[in-house]
Design a protein around this motif. Structure first.
Motif, PDB file in Angstrom:
ATOM      1  N   SER A 140      -0.009  -1.632 -10.185  1.00 21.35           N
ATOM      2  CA  SER A 140      -1.543  -1.659  -9.998  1.00 21.35           C
ATOM      3  C   SER A 140      -2.262  -1.826 -11.183  1.00 21.35           C
ATOM      4  CB  SER A 140      -1.915  -1.150  -8.895  1.00 21.35           C
ATOM      5  OG  SER A 140      -3.120  -1.543  -8.338  1.00 21.35           O
ATOM      6  N   ALA A 141      -2.267  -0.718 -11.796  1.00 19.05           N
ATOM      7  CA  ALA A 141      -2.995  -0.400 -13.088  1.00 19.05           C
ATOM      8  C   ALA A 141      -2.650  -1.835 -14.182  1.00 19.05           C
ATOM      9  CB  ALA A 141      -2.736   0.883 -13.788  1.00 19.05           C
ATOM     10  N   ILE A 142      -1.245  -2.035 -14.459  1.00 19.54           N
ATOM     11  CA  ILE A 142      -0.855  -2.884 -15.391  1.00 19.54           C
ATOM     12  C   ILE A 142      -1.559  -4.505 -14.852  1.00 19.54           C
ATOM     13  CG2 ILE A 142       1.185  -4.222 -16.387  1.00 19.54           C
ATOM     14  CD1 ILE A 142       2.478  -1.401 -16.571  1.00 19.54           C
ATOM     15  N   TYR A 143      -1.187  -4.456 -13.812  1.00 22.62           N
ATOM     16  CA  TYR A 143      -1.486  -6.065 -13.185  1.00 22.62           C
ATOM     17  C   TYR A 143      -2.935  -6.119 -13.320  1.00 22.62           C
ATOM     18  CZ  TYR A 143       2.935  -7.333 -11.117  1.00 22.62           C
ATOM     19  OH  TYR A 143       4.191  -7.809 -10.981  1.00 22.62           O
ATOM     20  N   TYR A 184      -7.351   1.563  -6.715  1.00 22.36           N
ATOM     21  CA  TYR A 184      -6.318   0.577  -7.097  1.00 22.36           C
ATOM     22  C   TYR A 184      -5.268   1.460  -7.734  1.00 22.36           C
ATOM     23  CZ  TYR A 184      -8.062  -0.845 -11.885  1.00 22.36           C
ATOM     24  OH  TYR A 184      -8.597  -0.576 -13.155  1.00 22.36           O
ATOM     25  N   VAL A 185      -5.447   2.604  -8.449  1.00 27.30           N
ATOM     26  CA  VAL A 185      -4.407   3.534  -8.879  1.00 27.30           C
ATOM     27  C   VAL A 185      -3.512   3.968  -7.632  1.00 27.30           C
ATOM     28  CG1 VAL A 185      -3.718   5.035 -10.485  1.00 27.30           C
ATOM     29  CG2 VAL A 185      -5.245   3.441 -11.311  1.00 27.30           C
ATOM     30  N   TYR A 186      -4.286   4.596  -6.844  1.00 24.93           N
ATOM     31  CA  TYR A 186      -3.813   5.304  -5.887  1.00 24.93           C
ATOM     32  C   TYR A 186      -2.873   4.441  -4.853  1.00 24.93           C
ATOM     33  CZ  TYR A 186      -3.961   8.715  -1.927  1.00 24.93           C
ATOM     34  OH  TYR A 186      -3.439   9.444  -0.959  1.00 24.93           O
ATOM     35  N   LEU A 187      -3.219   3.293  -4.695  1.00 27.20           N
ATOM     36  CA  LEU A 187      -2.517   2.119  -3.746  1.00 27.20           C
ATOM     37  C   LEU A 187      -1.373   1.732  -4.603  1.00 27.20           C
ATOM     38  CD1 LEU A 187      -5.422   0.239  -2.196  1.00 27.20           C
ATOM     39  CD2 LEU A 187      -3.842   1.726  -0.950  1.00 27.20           C
TER      40      LEU A 187
END
Lengths: 616, 71
Positions: A190-193, A182-185
């Motif tokens: 994405s990390a925060i959400y 999810y970080v790569y995408l």
């Protein structure tokens, strides 16, 4: 131990994982520029950034460690929140965020370059990057160990015909792949959400645990009656180290924890500051840590309380996870839900409960009744509480909350690493003139690299415990003086780059020397300190740690001032937006009062003071 | 950002809450000796459903009113 995981528990975990990865996929199309990837295009609303701000810090150490500490030391553990976090969060929001956000730096090390010079940035960037991958590796290891101890994946592995030895490796790889995915995408967004999602999930999983536990022991009053008095008071006995469970006196606590360590972490650590830097405006960025402070001050009820309840319950043997032997062990000693640690008996080779020994001998340490005292495995407080109170269904939710906390901590480290790795190491020292696309690609590569190094760190930590302890010790030396550099840099325009750099180095050296000359009570020379000589013995490891921080900070503060006075200062025009006296104050009179950072900060401090009074 | 985080949070809690409520209805009451004989799956599932509903409502309302702005 009887873990009753059924299909519904696994279904809950799967739904959670699907959402986590789904968010990454949904955000992929918005990752157009490097600002989008590393700073969420500076578009995150304040409340989202605020929840991510505390969630990124809510890793393994927090949830498992704070409950363990609650079981060991009682409600005094809440000092790590009310004294050791809230004041610093208010300070960074009101006074420091205007420089971080206003300077348009992409990272904390980049701010150091703008304010001071390249070498100060390099020192900070490299130590910080190393530290983030190490912590994410430790998080990963803790999670894999917990999955093994709780037998979470035993049933699916057995039904697939796989050996249970693979569970540990599969857990490490699985957690790494999900966070990487999810970080790569979706980058930082994405990390925060996901951190916000994980925050709500952690509350949803632990709140019913605390409510059931409190109901069981007869509420707060019932809890107070079944525990020693020191455990339900945060301040009683703090005037002297010998009369409180932490073994620290009030000055060491207030200066060491409340000032040096707490401000050093919450005000300078890019892991948390990055969340505020991604906010959609200056006011939002300043409100981020203040909004975060409100749930933060109530977190002791969520993470410390389960530890208190766990030791207040009568010893329950069958439901407890025991590290050494199978559940059939009849007389394994335990304190409430917390079992003694296991160790190998040198004569029989069997796993036996570990007992405390007198200094320098193998003789057991006896209590007033002549009974052996055991070393308890406090880290099992939360897991055993979950197993004790939650039936199938809720157990799935509770374990998912636990996994969520591990992942949010890991992802926080990985996103901080990819940003510092790209902007402050790759762009600064390897390739200055890449295209924007190129840096997104490097950021994704850094994400992958950071994850692989984390896995290596997890295995290294599993193999050589001492190396990890030593590394963490060294990072402690680097971090302790850091806040002195930022404080001087932001509020005294005369501070120079040479001053900052040599101040940091001497602060770190001072910490190392301090450690080599002192020891905590009951420890021999070695990793705990005293490897040159022992000039002073502290009543506890915590006291030694706090005083080390005070000593390192003061050294850095004084050396920075001295060197700055002898070196050439930068001109005022170069420091606009970087130093307090040369920066226009943000205007906020058009906002309603509860949106103004200063007003919000005062409310937060009053609420915290009230909590301290209630639980004095 | 065009994705309002409240929507996925709402949907996650609606699905988890729904699942727990259904399971709470059909599960053997004997398993609730752990949770002090409270059907925690049913009650906490309902709480999650309410929370999920509120989050979804606000997430979707904002998307409809102002497609791509932030408050």
């Amino acid at each position: 131990m009887t873990t009753t995981l059924a299909w519904i528990d696994y279904l809950i975990m799967l739904i959670y994982l699907a959402f986590v990865l789904g968010i990454g996929f949904a955000l992929k199309k918005f990752m157009k520029t490097s600002e989008d990837f590393f700073l969420s295009g500076r578009s995150i609303p304040a409340w989202v950034a605020g929840l991510a701000f505390i969630s990124a810090n809510l890793g393994a150490q927090e949830v498992i460690g704070m409950a363990a500490s609650g079981a060991k030391y009682g409600i005094a553990t809440s000092h790590f929140y009310w004294l050791g976090a809230i004041p610093a969060m208010v300070f960074v929001g009101i006074f420091m965020m205007p420089f971080y956000y206003g300077s348009r730096a992409h990272s904390v090390p980049e701010y150091l370059r703008l304010r001071f010079d390249e070498k100060t940035r390099g020192l900070n960037a490299i130590t910080f990057a190393a530290m983030t991958v190490l912590s994410s590796g430790i998080s990963m290891l803790a999670m894999a160990k917990l999955i093994v101890v709780l037998h979470i994946f035993d049933a699916p592995f057995a039904s697939l015909g796989l050996s249970s030895e693979w569970i540990f490796h599969a857990s490490i790889v699985l957690s790494a792949v999900i966070v990487l995915g999810y970080v790569y995408l979706g980058g930082l967004t994405s990390a925060i959400y996901n951190e916000v999602l994980q925050f709500f999930l952690i509350v949803a999983g632990f709140l019913p645990l605390v409510l059931l536990g409190l109901k069981n022991v007869g509420g707060w009053d019932g809890l107070r009656h079944s525990l020693p008095t020191g455990f339900t008071h945060a301040w009683v006995g703090m005037s002297q180290a010998s009369t409180n469970p932490l073994g620290v006196e009030v000055f060491g606590l207030a200066m060491g924890l409340g000032f040096v360590l707490s401000f050093g972490y919450w005000c300078t650590d890019f892991l948390v500051v990055q969340r505020a830097m991604a906010a959609d405006s200056m006011t939002s960025a300043r409100r981020t840590p203040l909004i975060a402070a409100i749930p933060k001050m109530f977190f002791p009820f969520l993470v410390i309380m389960p530890g208190l309840i766990a030791i207040a319950l009568p010893a329950v043997q069958e439901a407890a996870a025991q590290p050494g032997k199978a559940a059939t062990a009849t007389s394994w000693p335990s304190k409430g839900l917390i079992p003694a640690e296991a160790e190998k008996d040198p004569k029989t080779g069997e796993m036996v409960p570990k007992y405390l020994r007198q200094a320098g001998s193998d003789e057991p340490l006896l209590d007033a009744n002549g009974q052996k005292q055991y070393a308890y495995d406090y880290n099992l407080a939360i897991p055993n509480m979950l197993l004790h109170y939650f039936p199938t269904g809720m157990l799935g939710l509770g374990l998912t909350a636990l996994l969520a906390s591990f992942m949010s901590g890991m992802a926080g480290n990985i996103t901080a690493f990819n940003t510092v790795g790209t902007y402050d190491i790759y762009k600064a020292y390897i390739n200055r003139s890449g295209t924007d696309r190129h840096y997104i690609w490097i950021g994704q590569l850094a994400t992958l690299f950071g994850t692989i190094v984390s896995i290596a760190a997890a295995y290294a930590a599993a193999q050589f415990n001492n190396i990890m302890d030593a590394l963490q010790l060294v990072f402690g030396f680097v971090n302790a003086p850091l806040f002195a550099t930022f404080l001087l840099g932001m509020f005294w325009k005369r501070t120079t780059g040479h001053g900052a750099f040599f101040g940091l180095l001497s602060g770190t050296a001072a910490a190392a020397i301090f450690q080599s000359l002192t020891l905590p009570a009951g420890a021999g020379p070695g990793i705990k300190g005293g490897w040159l000589a022992n000039l002073h013995t502290f009543p506890s490891e915590m006291a030694q740690n706090f005083w080390l921080a005070i000593f390192a900070w003061t050294t850095c503060f004084l050396v920075t001032i001295a060197v700055s006075l002898f070196t050439k200062a930068r001109e005022d025009k170069d420091l606009v937006g970087l130093v307090y006296s040369l920066t226009e104050k943000p205007r906020e009179d058009h906002l309603s009062w509860y949106k103004r950072p200063l007003a919000l900060g005062i409310v937060v401090l009053i609420m915290t003071a009230a909590l301290n009074l209630i639980f004095y | 950002m065009n994705l309002d985080i409240r929507t996925p949070i709402g949907l996650l809690f609606l699905s988890l809450g729904g699942l727990l409520v259904i399971y709470g209805f059909f599960s053997d009451p004997g398993i609730y000796f752990r949770s002090l004989n409270i059907n925690i799956n049913l009650w906490w599932g309902l709480a999650l459903l309410v929370f999920g509903g509120i989050m979804t409502y606000f997430g979707r309302r904002k998307t409809k009113l102002r497609p791509s702005s932030t408050p």
